[in-house]
Design a protein around this motif. Sequence first.
Motif, PDB file in Angstrom:
ATOM      1  N   ARG A  76       0.836  -1.215   0.000  1.00 43.07           N
ATOM      2  CA  ARG A  76       0.000   0.000   0.000  1.00 43.07           C
ATOM      3  C   ARG A  76       0.865   1.257   0.000  1.00 43.07           C
ATOM      4  O   ARG A  76       0.603   2.204  -0.740  1.00 43.07           O
ATOM      5  CB  ARG A  76      -0.928   0.007   1.219  1.00 43.07           C
ATOM      6  N   LYS A  77       1.905   1.269   0.815  1.00 45.51           N
ATOM      7  CA  LYS A  77       2.797   2.436   0.872  1.00 45.51           C
ATOM      8  C   LYS A  77       3.516   2.640  -0.461  1.00 45.51           C
ATOM      9  O   LYS A  77       3.691   3.776  -0.908  1.00 45.51           O
ATOM     10  CB  LYS A  77       3.812   2.271   2.006  1.00 45.51           C
ATOM     11  N   PHE A  78       3.920   1.552  -1.083  1.00 45.87           N
ATOM     12  CA  PHE A  78       4.604   1.646  -2.372  1.00 45.87           C
ATOM     13  C   PHE A  78       3.695   2.286  -3.422  1.00 45.87           C
ATOM     14  O   PHE A  78       4.089   3.221  -4.114  1.00 45.87           O
ATOM     15  CB  PHE A  78       5.061   0.253  -2.842  1.00 45.87           C
ATOM     16  N   TYR A  79       2.454   1.777  -3.541  1.00 48.38           N
ATOM     17  CA  TYR A  79       1.548   2.281  -4.570  1.00 48.38           C
ATOM     18  C   TYR A  79       1.032   3.687  -4.269  1.00 48.38           C
ATOM     19  O   TYR A  79       0.548   4.366  -5.174  1.00 48.38           O
ATOM     20  CB  TYR A  79       0.404   1.297  -4.819  1.00 48.38           C
ATOM     21  N   ALA A  80       1.164   4.144  -3.034  1.00 48.66           N
ATOM     22  CA  ALA A  80       0.785   5.517  -2.688  1.00 48.66           C
ATOM     23  C   ALA A  80       1.987   6.460  -2.754  1.00 48.66           C
ATOM     24  O   ALA A  80       1.821   7.671  -2.611  1.00 48.66           O
ATOM     25  CB  ALA A  80       0.173   5.543  -1.286  1.00 48.66           C
ATOM     26  N   SER A  81       3.174   5.916  -2.982  1.00 51.64           N
ATOM     27  CA  SER A  81       4.403   6.709  -2.913  1.00 51.64           C
ATOM     28  C   SER A  81       4.558   7.686  -4.072  1.00 51.64           C
ATOM     29  O   SER A  81       3.985   7.518  -5.148  1.00 51.64           O
ATOM     30  CB  SER A  81       5.622   5.781  -2.885  1.00 51.64           C
ATOM     31  N   GLU A  82       5.365   8.693  -3.832  1.00 43.44           N
ATOM     32  CA  GLU A  82       5.715   9.663  -4.879  1.00 43.44           C
ATOM     33  C   GLU A  82       6.446   8.957  -6.025  1.00 43.44           C
ATOM     34  O   GLU A  82       6.239   9.284  -7.193  1.00 43.44           O
ATOM     35  CB  GLU A  82       6.587  10.763  -4.273  1.00 43.44           C
ATOM     36  N   LEU A  83       7.287   7.991  -5.685  1.00 41.30           N
ATOM     37  CA  LEU A  83       8.029   7.229  -6.693  1.00 41.30           C
ATOM     38  C   LEU A  83       7.072   6.577  -7.688  1.00 41.30           C
ATOM     39  O   LEU A  83       7.247   6.692  -8.911  1.00 41.30           O
ATOM     40  CB  LEU A  83       8.888   6.155  -6.011  1.00 41.30           C
ATOM     41  N   PHE A  84       6.028   5.907  -7.194  1.00 43.47           N
ATOM     42  CA  PHE A  84       5.083   5.236  -8.080  1.00 43.47           C
ATOM     43  C   PHE A  84       4.239   6.250  -8.841  1.00 43.47           C
ATOM     44  O   PHE A  84       3.973   6.080 -10.035  1.00 43.47           O
ATOM     45  CB  PHE A  84       4.188   4.270  -7.298  1.00 43.47           C
ATOM     46  N   GLN A  85       3.815   7.314  -8.185  1.00 42.10           N
ATOM     47  CA  GLN A  85       3.003   8.335  -8.853  1.00 42.10           C
ATOM     48  C   GLN A  85       3.794   8.999  -9.981  1.00 42.10           C
ATOM     49  O   GLN A  85       3.250   9.303 -11.047  1.00 42.10           O
ATOM     50  CB  GLN A  85       2.499   9.376  -7.850  1.00 42.10           C
ATOM     51  N   GLN A  86       5.081   9.215  -9.768  1.00 40.68           N
ATOM     52  CA  GLN A  86       5.947   9.790 -10.801  1.00 40.68           C
ATOM     53  C   GLN A  86       6.041   8.841 -11.999  1.00 40.68           C
ATOM     54  O   GLN A  86       5.935   9.262 -13.150  1.00 40.68           O
ATOM     55  CB  GLN A  86       7.338  10.059 -10.231  1.00 40.68           C
ATOM     56  N   TYR A  87       6.221   7.530 -11.734  1.00 41.87           N
ATOM     57  CA  TYR A  87       6.260   6.535 -12.811  1.00 41.87           C
ATOM     58  C   TYR A  87       4.957   6.564 -13.622  1.00 41.87           C
ATOM     59  O   TYR A  87       4.981   6.552 -14.851  1.00 41.87           O
ATOM     60  CB  TYR A  87       6.511   5.139 -12.235  1.00 41.87           C
ATOM     61  N   LYS A  88       3.825   6.610 -12.937  1.00 39.45           N
ATOM     62  CA  LYS A  88       2.529   6.640 -13.629  1.00 39.45           C
ATOM     63  C   LYS A  88       2.415   7.876 -14.519  1.00 39.45           C
ATOM     64  O   LYS A  88       1.961   7.786 -15.665  1.00 39.45           O
ATOM     65  CB  LYS A  88       1.371   6.620 -12.623  1.00 39.45           C
ATOM     66  N   ALA A  89       2.836   9.024 -14.000  1.00 38.14           N
ATOM     67  CA  ALA A  89       2.766  10.266 -14.783  1.00 38.14           C
ATOM     68  C   ALA A  89       3.685  10.200 -16.002  1.00 38.14           C
ATOM     69  O   ALA A  89       3.311  10.647 -17.096  1.00 38.14           O
ATOM     70  CB  ALA A  89       3.129  11.464 -13.904  1.00 38.14           C
ATOM     71  N   GLU A  90       4.872   9.609 -15.830  1.00 39.71           N
ATOM     72  CA  GLU A  90       5.843   9.512 -16.928  1.00 39.71           C
ATOM     73  C   GLU A  90       5.407   8.542 -18.022  1.00 39.71           C
ATOM     74  O   GLU A  90       5.847   8.663 -19.163  1.00 39.71           O
ATOM     75  CB  GLU A  90       7.205   9.061 -16.385  1.00 39.71           C
ATOM     76  N   THR A  91       4.565   7.568 -17.674  1.00 36.94           N
ATOM     77  CA  THR A  91       4.215   6.521 -18.656  1.00 36.94           C
ATOM     78  C   THR A  91       2.760   6.552 -19.107  1.00 36.94           C
ATOM     79  O   THR A  91       2.370   5.723 -19.935  1.00 36.94           O
ATOM     80  CB  THR A  91       4.519   5.127 -18.074  1.00 36.94           C
ATOM     81  N   GLU A  92       1.958   7.492 -18.611  1.00 37.76           N
ATOM     82  CA  GLU A  92       0.533   7.474 -18.959  1.00 37.76           C
ATOM     83  C   GLU A  92       0.286   7.603 -20.457  1.00 37.76           C
ATOM     84  O   GLU A  92      -0.688   7.068 -20.982  1.00 37.76           O
ATOM     85  CB  GLU A  92      -0.248   8.518 -18.167  1.00 37.76           C
ATOM     86  N   HIS A  93       1.177   8.272 -21.192  1.00 37.78           N
ATOM     87  CA  HIS A  93       1.017   8.409 -22.639  1.00 37.78           C
ATOM     88  C   HIS A  93       1.426   7.136 -23.398  1.00 37.78           C
ATOM     89  O   HIS A  93       1.205   7.034 -24.595  1.00 37.78           O
ATOM     90  CB  HIS A  93       1.816   9.618 -23.147  1.00 37.78           C
TER      91      HIS A  93
END
Length: 185
Positions: A76-93
């Motif tokens: 849960r902490k991993f998927y809520a982390s800034e690290l994971f959110q940054q990955y999602k933003a970088e790859t959403e396209h």
Amino acid sequence: MSAATKAMDQGGYHCAITVKVKEGKVAELDEALVQFIRRSLNFPGTTGVHLIRPVPGSGDHEYGILRSFQSEEHSRKFYASELFQQYKAETEHLVEGEAVTRPLHGLEAFFRGGNNPPPRWKMAIVTWLAVFPVVVLWSRLAGPYLTMLHPLVVTGVVVSLVVITLAWLVMPWLTNLLSPWLNKN
């Protein structure tokens, strides 16, 4: 913490993620995933990641990711982390829709403690060591109280008790106990 929760935490928490890649973006996502996986391995509570790539030339654009954590809380902490959110933003396209994540709770999750899964013969031995005594135990304990029921119902009740006992107690405990042997090359 209950004994069942402790036993589950000892076996870790594992999840399978599938990601569908947009047409023509496979190579770009592959590179992004490899970089992200390298960064994510240092996240607290992460115990492993396996990337399953689409077969080249198959036309398949779906990636599989198996992630292992020390506990569900670490996940849960991993998927809520800034690290994971940054990955999602970088790859959403690069991806179609949201990734599908599902926890692994069955026997497939119990043997994911080391870098590589143990040989099947070791998994078979550990499974037998868990299943045999639990079947004997529930057959002896519940069987006499269920004699008035149809044999299929009796079997269904006993199997249900066996599966619950294996999934929440015996398999997590046994795979943790035997992990040095299971993960030995």
